[in-house]
Motif scaffolding. Structure first.
Motif, PDB file in Angstrom:
ATOM      1  N   ILE A 322     -12.026 -11.061  -6.311  1.00  0.00           N
ATOM      2  CA  ILE A 322     -12.787 -11.227  -5.113  1.00  0.00           C
ATOM      3  C   ILE A 322     -14.060 -10.145  -5.043  1.00  0.00           C
ATOM      4  CG2 ILE A 322     -12.521 -10.487  -2.571  1.00  0.00           C
ATOM      5  CD1 ILE A 322      -9.621 -11.145  -2.919  1.00  0.00           C
ATOM      6  N   ILE A 323     -14.007  -8.884  -5.526  1.00  0.00           N
ATOM      7  CA  ILE A 323     -15.472  -7.910  -5.519  1.00  0.00           C
ATOM      8  C   ILE A 323     -16.156  -8.649  -6.558  1.00  0.00           C
ATOM      9  CG2 ILE A 323     -15.787  -5.897  -6.202  1.00  0.00           C
ATOM     10  CD1 ILE A 323     -13.394  -4.842  -4.823  1.00  0.00           C
ATOM     11  N   GLY A 324     -15.759  -9.004  -7.811  1.00  0.00           N
ATOM     12  CA  GLY A 324     -16.634  -9.513  -8.903  1.00  0.00           C
ATOM     13  C   GLY A 324     -17.515 -10.635  -8.365  1.00  0.00           C
ATOM     14  N   HIS A 325     -16.674 -11.574  -7.616  1.00  0.00           N
ATOM     15  CA  HIS A 325     -17.392 -12.799  -6.970  1.00  0.00           C
ATOM     16  C   HIS A 325     -18.417 -12.387  -6.137  1.00  0.00           C
ATOM     17  CE1 HIS A 325     -17.850 -16.342  -4.774  1.00  0.00           C
ATOM     18  NE2 HIS A 325     -17.976 -17.119  -5.880  1.00  0.00           N
ATOM     19  N   LEU A 326     -18.136 -11.523  -5.224  1.00  0.00           N
ATOM     20  CA  LEU A 326     -19.015 -10.732  -4.035  1.00  0.00           C
ATOM     21  C   LEU A 326     -20.385 -10.388  -4.826  1.00  0.00           C
ATOM     22  CD1 LEU A 326     -19.710  -9.815  -1.416  1.00  0.00           C
ATOM     23  CD2 LEU A 326     -18.556  -7.856  -1.875  1.00  0.00           C
ATOM     24  N   ILE A 327     -20.080  -9.596  -5.720  1.00  0.00           N
ATOM     25  CA  ILE A 327     -21.391  -8.698  -6.535  1.00  0.00           C
ATOM     26  C   ILE A 327     -22.319 -10.017  -7.142  1.00  0.00           C
ATOM     27  CG2 ILE A 327     -21.934  -7.279  -8.159  1.00  0.00           C
ATOM     28  CD1 ILE A 327     -19.520  -5.684  -7.611  1.00  0.00           C
ATOM     29  N   HIS A 328     -21.554 -10.829  -7.858  1.00  0.00           N
ATOM     30  CA  HIS A 328     -22.347 -11.914  -8.275  1.00  0.00           C
ATOM     31  C   HIS A 328     -23.109 -12.846  -7.370  1.00  0.00           C
ATOM     32  CE1 HIS A 328     -22.838 -15.818 -10.419  1.00  0.00           C
ATOM     33  NE2 HIS A 328     -23.551 -15.091 -11.389  1.00  0.00           N
ATOM     34  N   SER A 329     -22.571 -13.298  -6.461  1.00  0.00           N
ATOM     35  CA  SER A 329     -23.028 -14.135  -5.497  1.00  0.00           C
ATOM     36  C   SER A 329     -24.301 -13.368  -4.812  1.00  0.00           C
ATOM     37  CB  SER A 329     -21.912 -14.310  -4.230  1.00  0.00           C
ATOM     38  OG  SER A 329     -21.590 -13.397  -3.579  1.00  0.00           O
ATOM     39  N   HIS A 330     -24.428 -12.081  -4.468  1.00  0.00           N
ATOM     40  CA  HIS A 330     -25.322 -11.496  -4.014  1.00  0.00           C
ATOM     41  C   HIS A 330     -26.394 -10.823  -5.024  1.00  0.00           C
ATOM     42  CE1 HIS A 330     -22.616 -11.944  -0.729  1.00  0.00           C
ATOM     43  NE2 HIS A 330     -23.695 -11.742   0.123  1.00  0.00           N
ATOM     44  N   TRP A 331     -26.253 -11.034  -6.345  1.00  0.00           N
ATOM     45  CA  TRP A 331     -26.908 -10.294  -7.407  1.00  0.00           C
ATOM     46  C   TRP A 331     -28.388 -10.383  -7.187  1.00  0.00           C
ATOM     47  CZ3 TRP A 331     -24.570  -7.269 -10.963  1.00  0.00           C
ATOM     48  CH2 TRP A 331     -25.125  -6.750 -11.959  1.00  0.00           C
ATOM     49  N   GLU A 332     -28.954 -11.321  -6.866  1.00  0.00           N
ATOM     50  CA  GLU A 332     -30.457 -11.202  -6.466  1.00  0.00           C
ATOM     51  C   GLU A 332     -30.852 -10.792  -5.306  1.00  0.00           C
ATOM     52  OE1 GLU A 332     -32.339 -12.179  -9.197  1.00  0.00           O
ATOM     53  OE2 GLU A 332     -30.401 -12.963 -10.237  1.00  0.00           O
ATOM     54  N   ILE A 409     -27.741  -2.567  -9.046  1.00  0.00           N
ATOM     55  CA  ILE A 409     -27.787  -1.102  -9.180  1.00  0.00           C
ATOM     56  C   ILE A 409     -26.479  -0.439  -8.849  1.00  0.00           C
ATOM     57  CG2 ILE A 409     -28.815   1.000  -8.011  1.00  0.00           C
ATOM     58  CD1 ILE A 409     -30.681  -0.572 -10.127  1.00  0.00           C
ATOM     59  N   ILE A 410     -25.906  -1.066  -7.592  1.00  0.00           N
ATOM     60  CA  ILE A 410     -24.620  -0.783  -6.982  1.00  0.00           C
ATOM     61  C   ILE A 410     -23.529  -0.683  -8.417  1.00  0.00           C
ATOM     62  CG2 ILE A 410     -22.901  -1.077  -5.420  1.00  0.00           C
ATOM     63  CD1 ILE A 410     -24.763   0.344  -4.185  1.00  0.00           C
ATOM     64  N   PHE A 411     -23.683  -1.856  -8.859  1.00  0.00           N
ATOM     65  CA  PHE A 411     -22.807  -2.150  -9.926  1.00  0.00           C
ATOM     66  C   PHE A 411     -22.675  -1.348 -11.107  1.00  0.00           C
ATOM     67  CE2 PHE A 411     -21.717  -4.480 -14.152  1.00  0.00           C
ATOM     68  CZ  PHE A 411     -20.596  -4.613 -13.850  1.00  0.00           C
ATOM     69  N   ARG A 412     -24.088  -0.964 -11.607  1.00  0.00           N
ATOM     70  CA  ARG A 412     -23.981  -0.020 -12.712  1.00  0.00           C
ATOM     71  C   ARG A 412     -23.872   1.419 -12.233  1.00  0.00           C
ATOM     72  NH1 ARG A 412     -28.959  -3.630 -13.271  1.00  0.00           N
ATOM     73  NH2 ARG A 412     -28.549  -5.046 -14.610  1.00  0.00           N
ATOM     74  N   LEU A 413     -24.188   1.887 -11.163  1.00  0.00           N
ATOM     75  CA  LEU A 413     -23.748   3.136 -10.491  1.00  0.00           C
ATOM     76  C   LEU A 413     -22.459   3.398 -10.434  1.00  0.00           C
ATOM     77  CD1 LEU A 413     -26.300   3.679  -7.534  1.00  0.00           C
ATOM     78  CD2 LEU A 413     -26.351   4.779  -9.925  1.00  0.00           C
ATOM     79  N   PHE A 414     -21.510   2.571  -9.713  1.00  0.00           N
ATOM     80  CA  PHE A 414     -20.106   2.656  -9.606  1.00  0.00           C
ATOM     81  C   PHE A 414     -19.437   2.536 -10.996  1.00  0.00           C
ATOM     82  CE2 PHE A 414     -19.340   0.768  -5.367  1.00  0.00           C
ATOM     83  CZ  PHE A 414     -20.440   1.866  -4.728  1.00  0.00           C
ATOM     84  N   THR A 415     -19.989   1.695 -11.991  1.00  0.00           N
ATOM     85  CA  THR A 415     -19.440   1.800 -13.406  1.00  0.00           C
ATOM     86  C   THR A 415     -19.605   2.953 -13.990  1.00  0.00           C
ATOM     87  OG1 THR A 415     -19.742  -0.707 -13.561  1.00  0.00           O
ATOM     88  CG2 THR A 415     -19.209   0.607 -15.511  1.00  0.00           C
ATOM     89  N   ALA A 416     -20.728   3.531 -14.085  1.00  0.00           N
ATOM     90  CA  ALA A 416     -21.196   4.724 -14.404  1.00  0.00           C
ATOM     91  C   ALA A 416     -20.169   5.897 -13.948  1.00  0.00           C
ATOM     92  CB  ALA A 416     -22.665   5.137 -14.431  1.00  0.00           C
TER      93      ALA A 416
END
Length: 546
Positions: A322-332, A409-416
């Protein structure tokens, strides 16, 4: 190009999985009580040769089915009996969840959704923790997730092998933790089909054929147990399932909101995206099944009279999707909601300030009340605290810059952030190794004991003790979860009372006794022979009567 992207994604996931799930899993001691229990039962299967009736400290133990025990026992047979071989099947189950999620999502969604969702699951703190501290819940989550993915595949593609996989996964889930999996999956499927206006699809699930597959997997062990052990059926189905759900008999109760903080902490740092992710997923029929599953599991265990944090681990893969789809759908796009960014900033500000906690007098006073070793452990974890604090401060500073408030940016920050947290925990393995285990006390026993010495656990049952001493442990003035097994005649010599223990300590037999430090003076007063304190660790002491 697409093939190259897949290869890169799989390679990244495998590298991250090795670091997060497997690195150093044999380098720290088993933790009380769960790891001791789930390591000892398969050890006794290998040692005693009884693979049908589970035994714990040589006492019948009927609380859970045997599939995970069998898996660990096979690992012991292949790799030897140690911490690594015990934890390996659990870590492998976590890896299987990641790879199943990735390859299943690629069938229905863009490649990036599969990759992002897999990273979200892999880097969630609770998933990381449960991959490295063993309970049955990761193994159970694997089979439940397989069943959910198989049903989704069958519903969308109508391929028969998905249906067979669905029933096989349900059977294996039942052999892992019992028939609760059928209830959770059944409610989810009915609710999903209702929202789809397609309840007639239930006939397409071929229930009679499915029941036959399920029965072939689950009934042999259940029948064998029922024939060998007359108390099994009532204890396993009524006491451990019905009464566990409807009553607080097992003393693991909690408020109705018990799992809210558990879910928030377990899915960190991604948990702040749950509300928005669910709102987004409900509007997407491809994701609605996972949303319903999340609510069903969460509500079911919230209503249960028995609650433990790992119980809701099965929602993690669904929420990662669910979260992965949300991030991808707002990627741009950029995150427009200032409230959302403010929440992120507050959370990371709290983490950034966490390094200052030891300097606060009230916190220092509280730590001293937790245990004698807590202040020392906190001091040893100072480097860990500083690493997390600095990383959080950097993320906080990035979030302040408005033009950087984008989902990439959020995806990379959270992963880091997750990687820093994981690496800091792994780097502090020597500190973790000292926590809540009898490994060091057992090492003293193993060094000094002879073939005639007796090992006793007084007023408690420390479940790592039999594993590390490779010995039967007598339990004095306590039964706990072994109460049912203690009723059998062949277990009578394992359970003794205070008078029996005093008689043993006063005899010529060598007796090693593990007990809480607070009970040491009381036990010494009861014995005529002085007791030698050999070692104290984690508020437990080891005493010897010679």
């Amino acid at each position: 190009m697409k093939k190259n992207k897949q290869i890169i994604h799989v390679a990244v996931l495998l590298i991250l999985s090795y670091i997060i799930l497997f690195q150093g899993i044999g380098c720290y001691s088993l933790k009380e009580p769960d790891e001791g229990r789930y390591a000892e039962i398969p050890r006794e299967m290998v040692e005693g040769g009884d693979w049908v009736v589970p035994h714990l400290d040589h006492v019948r133990y009927f609380e859970k089915p045997p599939l995970f025990y069998w898996t660990v026992a096979v690992s012991y047979k292949i790799f030897g009996i140690n911490e690594w071989s015990f934890r390996f099947p659990n870590a492998l189950s976590a890896l299987a969840c990641i790879m199943i999620l990735y390859f299943a999502l690629r069938r229905r969604f863009p490649e990036e959704v599969a990759f992002i969702s897999s990273v979200v699951l892999l880097s969630s703190f609770g998933f990381f923790a449960m991959a490295r501290i063993v309970t049955l819940d990761m193994f159970f989550t694997l089979w439940l997730f397989c069943a959910l993915i198989a049903f989704a595949g069958y519903y969308r593609e109508r391929k028969g092998w998905f249906l067979y996989l669905f029933y096989v996964a349900l059977g294996l889930a039942t052999l892992t933790k019992g028939p609760v999996c059928v209830i959770l999956t059944g409610i989810t499927i009915v609710m999903f089909l209702f929202t789809e206006g397609n309840l007639a699809f239930l006939r397409d699930l071929k229930p009679l054929r499915g029941l036959a597959i399920y029965a072939v997997i689950t009934l042999p062990w259940i029948i064998a147990m029922a024939l060998k052990e007359k108390e099994f059926l009532y204890f396993f189905f009524i006491d451990q399932h019905v009464l566990r759900f409807f009553t607080s008999k097992h003393k693991r109760s909690g408020p109705i909101y018990y799992f809210l903080p558990v879910l928030f902490a377990g899915l960190l740092p991604w948990s702040v995206l749950i509300p928005r992710g669910i709102a987004n997923a409900w509007r997407n029929s491809e994701l609605r099944l996972f949303t319903i599953w999340t609510f069903v599991v969460f509500i079911f265990f919230s209503l249960s009279g028995s609650k433990l944090p790992p119980y809701i681990l099965p929602v993690f893969p669904a929420l990662a999707i669910i979260i992965g789809h949300l991030i991808h759908s707002h990627w741009e796009g950029r995150i427009q909601q200032k409230t959302e960014i403010t929440i992120y900033m507050v959370i990371f500000a709290v983490f950034a300030l966490s390094a200052l906690l030891p300097s606060i007098a009230a916190f220092d006073t509280y730590i001293h009340t937790v245990s004698e070793e807590a202040p020392v452990i906190m001091k040893d974890l100072r480097g860990f605290s500083i690493a997390v604090s600095i990383t959080s401060f950097v993320i906080f500073c990035v979030l302040i810059v408005r033009r950087l408030n984008t989902f990439p940016i959020i995806f990379r920050l959270f992963t880091a952030f997750s990687l820093v947290l994981v690496l800091a925990i792994i780097a502090n393995t020597p500190v973790i190794d000292r926590m809540n285990s009898t490994k060091e006390l057992s090492a003293v026993i193993n060094e000094k004991k002879t073939g005639r010495d007796i090992i006793v656990n007084y007023a408690a049952y420390d479940q790592t003790l039999p594993f590390y001493t490779r010995s039967k442990v007598l339990i004095a003035s306590y039964k706990g979860e072994l109460e049912m097994g203690s009723r059998y005649e062949d277990a009578k010599d394992i359970f003794i009372n205070d008078n029996d223990l005093v008689a043993l300590l006063n005899s010529e037999k060598g007796v090693f006794t593990v007990l809480k430090k607070k009970r040491l003076a009381v036990l010494q007063e009861k014995t005529s022979r002085p007791l030698t304190v050999l070692r104290c660790m984690n508020e437990r002491c080891l005493v010897y009567n010679k």
